[in-house]
Design an enzyme around this catalytic site. Structure first.
Site, PDB file in Angstrom:
ATOM      1  N   GLU A   1       0.839  -1.198   0.000  1.00 11.88           N
ATOM      2  CA  GLU A   1       0.000   0.000   0.000  1.00 11.88           C
ATOM      3  C   GLU A   1       0.880   1.256   0.000  1.00 11.88           C
ATOM      4  O   GLU A   1       1.840   1.350   0.753  1.00 11.88           O
ATOM      5  CB  GLU A   1      -0.889  -0.021   1.248  1.00 11.88           C
ATOM      6  CG  GLU A   1      -1.885   1.109   1.329  1.00 11.88           C
ATOM      7  CD  GLU A   1      -2.671   1.100   2.640  1.00 11.88           C
ATOM      8  OE1 GLU A   1      -3.807   1.594   2.660  1.00 11.88           O
ATOM      9  OE2 GLU A   1      -2.133   0.600   3.660  1.00 11.88           O
TER      10      GLU A   1
ATOM     11  N   LYS B   1      -9.867   1.653  -1.897  1.00  9.98           N
ATOM     12  CA  LYS B   1     -10.072   1.104  -0.556  1.00  9.98           C
ATOM     13  C   LYS B   1     -11.489   1.403  -0.085  1.00  9.98           C
ATOM     14  O   LYS B   1     -11.951   2.541  -0.150  1.00  9.98           O
ATOM     15  CB  LYS B   1      -9.043   1.734   0.396  1.00  9.98           C
ATOM     16  CG  LYS B   1      -9.006   1.146   1.792  1.00  9.98           C
ATOM     17  CD  LYS B   1      -7.834   1.766   2.549  1.00  9.98           C
ATOM     18  CE  LYS B   1      -7.688   1.211   3.943  1.00  9.98           C
ATOM     19  NZ  LYS B   1      -6.496   1.774   4.626  1.00  9.98           N
TER      20      LYS B   1
ATOM     21  N   CYS C   1      -5.547  -3.113   2.446  1.00  5.86           N
ATOM     22  CA  CYS C   1      -5.213  -2.913   3.855  1.00  5.86           C
ATOM     23  C   CYS C   1      -6.389  -3.193   4.814  1.00  5.86           C
ATOM     24  O   CYS C   1      -6.744  -4.328   5.056  1.00  5.86           O
ATOM     25  CB  CYS C   1      -4.650  -1.510   4.072  1.00  5.86           C
ATOM     26  SG  CYS C   1      -3.740  -1.342   5.638  1.00  5.86           S
TER      27      CYS C   1
END
Length: 385
Positions: free
Chosen positions: A118, A195, A232
């Site tokens: 990330e 995300k 993540c």
């Protein structure tokens, strides 16, 4: 000190007799995966460039009517190169050079699909709450310098590249997003995935910079299988993994940036559990090292102000739908993890255990549609008195 531990695997190998270690690996990791061998050229490169390369192979049962579907994937974990006080362009260029060296090495290892951690093009500055200069790292997902560079690398190596960046959407009000860019092996922009869930824990002040993504749960059809990117904090939400499985993903990458003391006990569990529950391969990638910032910041937890977010513990690994997994990369060193996958294993495990087949999506959908309404009442049965 825990921060100095190279890896759990290293400790076990030093302390457990060989005749018992095989059983330990079977219990912990589902068995001992065959190690991949690499050329002398690769060995020389990693020694000179000072990063680790590890490789393992997953296999499936041989089928009479269908040949093997072998794909090699690569995961890169790296540290920042220059001090965080250096000019933005210098920091990004230094990371470009370093990671390109690792991508070149991955190509020599036969990698078909590679994914970086990330925000691989910048320090993890979202702990600071400062907008400048960190927002200057944001760039266009379609036309930014990182995407253009990765397009060149993808075409050169006939490799699908997943490049997680800080995105600035120039066509929608310059909004900033946490985005993974997917580039096909012919060098073309294939798409992007943002995300979905934003971290609000400790020093992870990400909501100061970007909001929840709006790209949904795309699965990308490539020449090397159907892939998805679960970024993540999204790994903490089983629903995210589920949606990629419903759309037929065979490999789901989880590029991350997470520190010891916060998530490490969860790290080895979540991606592996998702692989089992959804009958696909999962790839957990974490950055490595400690990053220092010029100005002190606080996390609102009563602790003294500090200049570092913590130790990014690496430990990147790959898990298979049958529950087996590779050892993790180092907690302290940069590394490239190569895994050879037989994608037939996804279907074989699905047929064996039937987890996706036996899920009750219609019941989940009905219940979820009720619980999001203002008049929802939990379905709790109590004893009548």
């Amino acid at each position: 000190m825990a921060l100095e531990l190279r890896s759990v695997e290293h400790i076990l190998e030093k302390r457990i007799p060989k005749n018992e270690l095989d059983m330990v690996w079977k219990i912990l990791y589902g068995g001992i995966l065959p190690e991949l061998s690499f050329s002398a050229d690769v060995v020389n490169i990693v020694q000179n460039k000072n990063f680790d390369v590890k490789g393992y192979a997953f296999s499936a049962v041989k089928q009479k009517n269908q040949g093997k579907r072998i794909v090699r994937i690569g995961l890169i974990q790296n540290s920042v190169i220059l001090p965080t006080t250096s000019p933005v362009e210098d920091q990004r260029n230094a990371l470009h050079r370093r990671v390109c060296e690792m991508i070149d090495t991955a190509a020599k290892c036969g990698v078909n699909v590679i994914c970086m951690q990330e925000f691989w093009t910048m320090p993890f500055a979202f702990c600071t709450r400062e907008k400048m200069p960190w927002c200057e790292f944001a760039e266009s997902a379609e036309h930014g310098p990182t995407t253009r560079l990765m397009q060149e690398m993808a075409k050169r190596h006939n490799m699908v590249i997943i490049s997680p960046i800080l995105e600035r959407d120039l066509e929608h009000g310059d909004i900033v997003s946490n985005t993974a860019v997917v580039i096909s092996n012919n060098g073309k922009f294939l798409g992007k995935s943002r995300k979905c869930h934003i971290t609000r824990v400790g020093d992870f002040n990400e909501s100061n910079y970007y909001l929840e993504g709006n790209t949904g749960f795309p699965v990308f059809e490539t020449n090397f299988g159907r892939i998805a990117v679960n970024i993540c904090f999204d790994r903490h939400h089983p629903q995210n993994w589920l949606m990629y499985g419903i759309s037929g993903a065979e490999i789901v990458f989880n590029p991350s940036a997470t520190v010891s003391g916060l998530s490490e006990p969860l790290w080895s569990i979540e991606a592996r559990n998702a692989a089992i529950a959804n009958s696909f391969y999962t790839c957990a990638i974490n950055r490595v090292g400690t990053e220092w910032f010029e100005h002190e910041f606080t996390s609102g937890d009563g602790q003294p102000a500090h200049k570092k977010i913590g130790h990014f513990y690496g430990s990147s690994y790959v898990a298979a739908p049958d529950g087996s997994r590779t050892p993790g990369l180092s907690r302290t060193r940069e590394g490239l993890l190569v895994a050879e996958l037989d994608l037939n294993l996804c279907q074989q495990v699905r047929e064996q255990f039937g987890f996706p087949d036996t899920q009750r999506l219609e019941m989940y959908a009905e219940s979820l549609s009720k619980c999001v309404k203002p008049d929802f009442r939990p379905d709790v049965v109590t004893e009548v008195t």
